[in-house]
Scaffold this active site. Structure first.
Site, PDB file in Angstrom:
ATOM      1  N   HIS A 136       0.838  -1.202   0.000  1.00  0.00           N
ATOM      2  CA  HIS A 136       0.000   0.000   0.000  1.00  0.00           C
ATOM      3  C   HIS A 136       0.867   1.245   0.000  1.00  0.00           C
ATOM      4  CE1 HIS A 136      -3.812  -2.037   0.722  1.00  0.00           C
ATOM      5  NE2 HIS A 136      -3.169  -2.817   1.565  1.00  0.00           N
ATOM      6  N   LYS A 140      -0.986   4.297   4.601  1.00  0.00           N
ATOM      7  CA  LYS A 140      -2.009   3.299   4.956  1.00  0.00           C
ATOM      8  C   LYS A 140      -1.947   3.028   6.449  1.00  0.00           C
ATOM      9  CE  LYS A 140      -4.985   0.017   3.744  1.00  0.00           C
ATOM     10  NZ  LYS A 140      -6.357   0.409   3.788  1.00  0.00           N
TER      11      LYS A 140
END
Length: 161
Positions: A136, A140
């Site tokens: 990610h 995140k």
């Protein structure tokens, strides 16, 4: 339709930017600066739906307050499911609508169906294992993500551990 955005990260900003194209009006935006401990929901602006993309702990605080005000809720926040039974009772008592999902992407939901199918097939083969690896953006907040947790649950539901 008037939307109340709760959580003003990437998703909150995206919802705000796309809303006019779909005929939605932004009733208000609540985030960590104006809604700590749910204080922004003491008297929320009139809204038809609250879009909740904050944090798990904030969702647990926000949902009962929104329900008491009769505001329907879309929850895209993950990590609050240990409180799900209590929150379901609150929602049932107030008769608001709630849509909650770990991921609202069509692709992610189609992929979940594929994962369930593959888990059924591979579950019969002792020589194969499975793992979930995800990547990610640096900001995140939840790891593993709600999507990864949902995919693991989908595999386990069909008997693949």
């Amino acid at each position: 339709m008037r939307l109340l955005i709760i959580g003003y990260g990437r998703m909150g900003r995206l919802i705000e930017s796309l809303s006019p194209a779909y005929g939605f009006e932004i009733a208000g935006i609540l985030d960590i600066d104006n809604n700590t401990d749910g204080r922004g929901l003491a008297s929320p602006p009139p809204a038809d739906v609250a879009i909740e993309f904050s944090t798990a702990s904030a969702t647990v605080q926000n949902l009962p307050l929104l329900a008491r005000h009769g505001i329907n809720i879309v929850v895209g926040t993950t990590g609050w499911h240990e409180h799900e039974a209590d929150l379901r009772r609150i929602v049932a008592d107030t008769n608001v609508g709630v849509v909650a999902a770990a991921n609202f992407s069509l692709g992610a939901n189609l992929f979940q169906s594929i994962v369930e199918y593959a888990a059924k097939q591979f579950g019969r083969q002792a020589d194969y294992g499975a793992w979930i690896h995800e990547a990610h953006h640096a900001a995140k907040k939840d790891a593993p993500s709600g999507t990864a947790v949902t995919l693991r649950a989908a595999m386990q539901k069909v008997g693949y551990d």
